[in-house]
Structure formats: structure tokens, C-alpha cells
Design a protein around this motif. Structure first.
Motif, PDB file in Angstrom:
ATOM      1  N   GLY A  12       0.790  -1.228   0.000  1.00 47.07           N
ATOM      2  CA  GLY A  12       0.000   0.000   0.000  1.00 47.07           C
ATOM      3  C   GLY A  12       0.820   1.275   0.000  1.00 47.07           C
ATOM      4  O   GLY A  12       0.293   2.346   0.273  1.00 47.07           O
ATOM      5  N   ALA A  13       2.118   1.151  -0.254  1.00 47.35           N
ATOM      6  CA  ALA A  13       2.948   2.355  -0.281  1.00 47.35           C
ATOM      7  C   ALA A  13       2.666   3.125  -1.567  1.00 47.35           C
ATOM      8  O   ALA A  13       2.540   2.543  -2.633  1.00 47.35           O
ATOM      9  CB  ALA A  13       4.423   1.978  -0.206  1.00 47.35           C
ATOM     10  N   ALA A  14       2.573   4.406  -1.439  1.00 47.21           N
ATOM     11  CA  ALA A  14       2.318   5.244  -2.613  1.00 47.21           C
ATOM     12  C   ALA A  14       3.600   5.338  -3.435  1.00 47.21           C
ATOM     13  O   ALA A  14       4.664   5.620  -2.912  1.00 47.21           O
ATOM     14  CB  ALA A  14       1.867   6.629  -2.181  1.00 47.21           C
ATOM     15  N   VAL A  15       3.456   5.070  -4.715  1.00 45.72           N
ATOM     16  CA  VAL A  15       4.599   5.107  -5.615  1.00 45.72           C
ATOM     17  C   VAL A  15       4.326   6.148  -6.671  1.00 45.72           C
ATOM     18  O   VAL A  15       3.332   6.084  -7.380  1.00 45.72           O
ATOM     19  CB  VAL A  15       4.820   3.723  -6.282  1.00 45.72           C
ATOM     20  CG1 VAL A  15       5.982   3.785  -7.255  1.00 45.72           C
ATOM     21  CG2 VAL A  15       5.044   2.660  -5.233  1.00 45.72           C
ATOM     22  N   LYS A  16       5.226   7.081  -6.759  1.00 45.12           N
ATOM     23  CA  LYS A  16       5.038   8.098  -7.805  1.00 45.12           C
ATOM     24  C   LYS A  16       5.532   7.521  -9.130  1.00 45.12           C
ATOM     25  O   LYS A  16       6.452   6.706  -9.155  1.00 45.12           O
ATOM     26  CB  LYS A  16       5.745   9.385  -7.454  1.00 45.12           C
ATOM     27  CG  LYS A  16       7.213   9.285  -7.276  1.00 45.12           C
ATOM     28  CD  LYS A  16       7.788  10.633  -6.880  1.00 45.12           C
ATOM     29  CE  LYS A  16       9.282  10.474  -6.593  1.00 45.12           C
ATOM     30  NZ  LYS A  16       9.889  11.697  -6.218  1.00 45.12           N
ATOM     31  N   PRO A  17       4.922   7.883 -10.212  1.00 44.65           N
ATOM     32  CA  PRO A  17       5.289   7.332 -11.526  1.00 44.65           C
ATOM     33  C   PRO A  17       6.741   7.632 -11.881  1.00 44.65           C
ATOM     34  O   PRO A  17       7.272   8.690 -11.565  1.00 44.65           O
ATOM     35  CB  PRO A  17       4.346   8.041 -12.494  1.00 44.65           C
ATOM     36  CG  PRO A  17       3.273   8.618 -11.660  1.00 44.65           C
ATOM     37  CD  PRO A  17       3.824   8.816 -10.284  1.00 44.65           C
ATOM     38  N   LEU A  18       7.378   6.645 -12.531  1.00 40.52           N
ATOM     39  CA  LEU A  18       8.767   6.784 -12.968  1.00 40.52           C
ATOM     40  C   LEU A  18       8.797   7.242 -14.416  1.00 40.52           C
ATOM     41  O   LEU A  18       7.845   7.038 -15.169  1.00 40.52           O
ATOM     42  CB  LEU A  18       9.491   5.444 -12.865  1.00 40.52           C
ATOM     43  CG  LEU A  18       9.604   4.803 -11.487  1.00 40.52           C
ATOM     44  CD1 LEU A  18      10.241   3.425 -11.607  1.00 40.52           C
ATOM     45  CD2 LEU A  18      10.442   5.661 -10.566  1.00 40.52           C
ATOM     46  N   ASN A  19       9.899   7.861 -14.803  1.00 40.85           N
ATOM     47  CA  ASN A  19      10.042   8.200 -16.220  1.00 40.85           C
ATOM     48  C   ASN A  19      10.331   6.923 -16.999  1.00 40.85           C
ATOM     49  O   ASN A  19      10.625   5.879 -16.426  1.00 40.85           O
ATOM     50  CB  ASN A  19      11.130   9.263 -16.418  1.00 40.85           C
ATOM     51  CG  ASN A  19      12.498   8.771 -15.965  1.00 40.85           C
ATOM     52  OD1 ASN A  19      12.694   7.575 -15.766  1.00 40.85           O
ATOM     53  ND2 ASN A  19      13.431   9.695 -15.811  1.00 40.85           N
TER      54      ASN A  19
END
Length: 112
Positions: A12-19
Motif C-alpha cells: 500500500g505504499a504510494a509510488v510516484k510514476p517513474l520516467n
């Protein structure tokens, strides 16, 4: 990235989008590790099969050897019984030589 986080135990950890470049690098790393793990597992499985086959062949060989020994023992037992019967058929020749019971043994040695 979500898969890697789940594998590491972060739920459930929030992951910001990667390039795209970082995502491609991470995907290639994950695919490479899965490939190495798969090849290692396959090698272990093939080695297990090889050892199991070798063990089975060794056991079959031992069973065959034991069977041959049993047949040889049965053949020797029949020969001994025949020699004893011949000794008894000669009319007590063993009793004339004494009560030591060595007459059948001497007959076996003479036959050999």
C-alpha cells in the motif's frame, strides 16, 4: 515499481510514476533476476532428476545382485541335498567312517 515494492514487503505504499528510462531499467533488472532464478531452479530440478535416476539404477543393480546370489545359494543347496542323498543311498557309508558327520563334506570335496 509496485511489484518491486510488494516483493520487498511494502504494501500500500504510494509510488510516484517513474520516467520511461527508469521504468525500462527497473523492468530489465527484474526480468534479468527472474531469468537467473529460473535457470538456477531448472538446474536444481535437472540435478535432482539425475540423482534420482542414478539412485534407481544403483538399487536395481543391487536387487539383481541379490537375486543372483539367492539363485546361486539355492543351486548350492540342491547340490548339497543331492550329495547327501547319494551318501545315504550308498548304504550308511557315512556311519562306517565315524559319527563325526564329515562324510557328506568329503563327498562334496571329492566332487569338486
Amino acid at each position: 515499481m509496485r511489484t518491486k515494492m510488494r516483493l520487498l514487503g511494502f504494501r500500500g505504499a504510494a509510488v510516484k510514476p517513474l520516467n520511461e528510462e527508469a521504468a525500462a531499467e527497473l523492468g530489465a533488472e527484474l526480468l534479468g533476476e527472474a531469468l537467473v532464478f529460473g535457470v538456477g531452479g531448472l538446474c536444481l530440478y535437472l540435478e535432482y532428476l539425475r540423482q534420482a535416476g542414478q539412485s534407481r539404477r544403483r538399487e536395481e543393480h543391487l536387487e539383481q545382485t541379490l537375486s543372483d546370489l539367492r539363485q546361486g545359494l539355492e543351486r548350492l543347496q540342491r547340490d548339497l541335498d543331492e550329495l547327501r542323498a547319494q551318501g545315504h543311498a550308498q548304504g550308511g557309508a557315512g556311519h562306517a567312517q565315524g559319527s563325526s558327520g564329515h562324510a557328506p563334506t568329503q563327498a562334496v570335496m571329492a566332487a569338486a
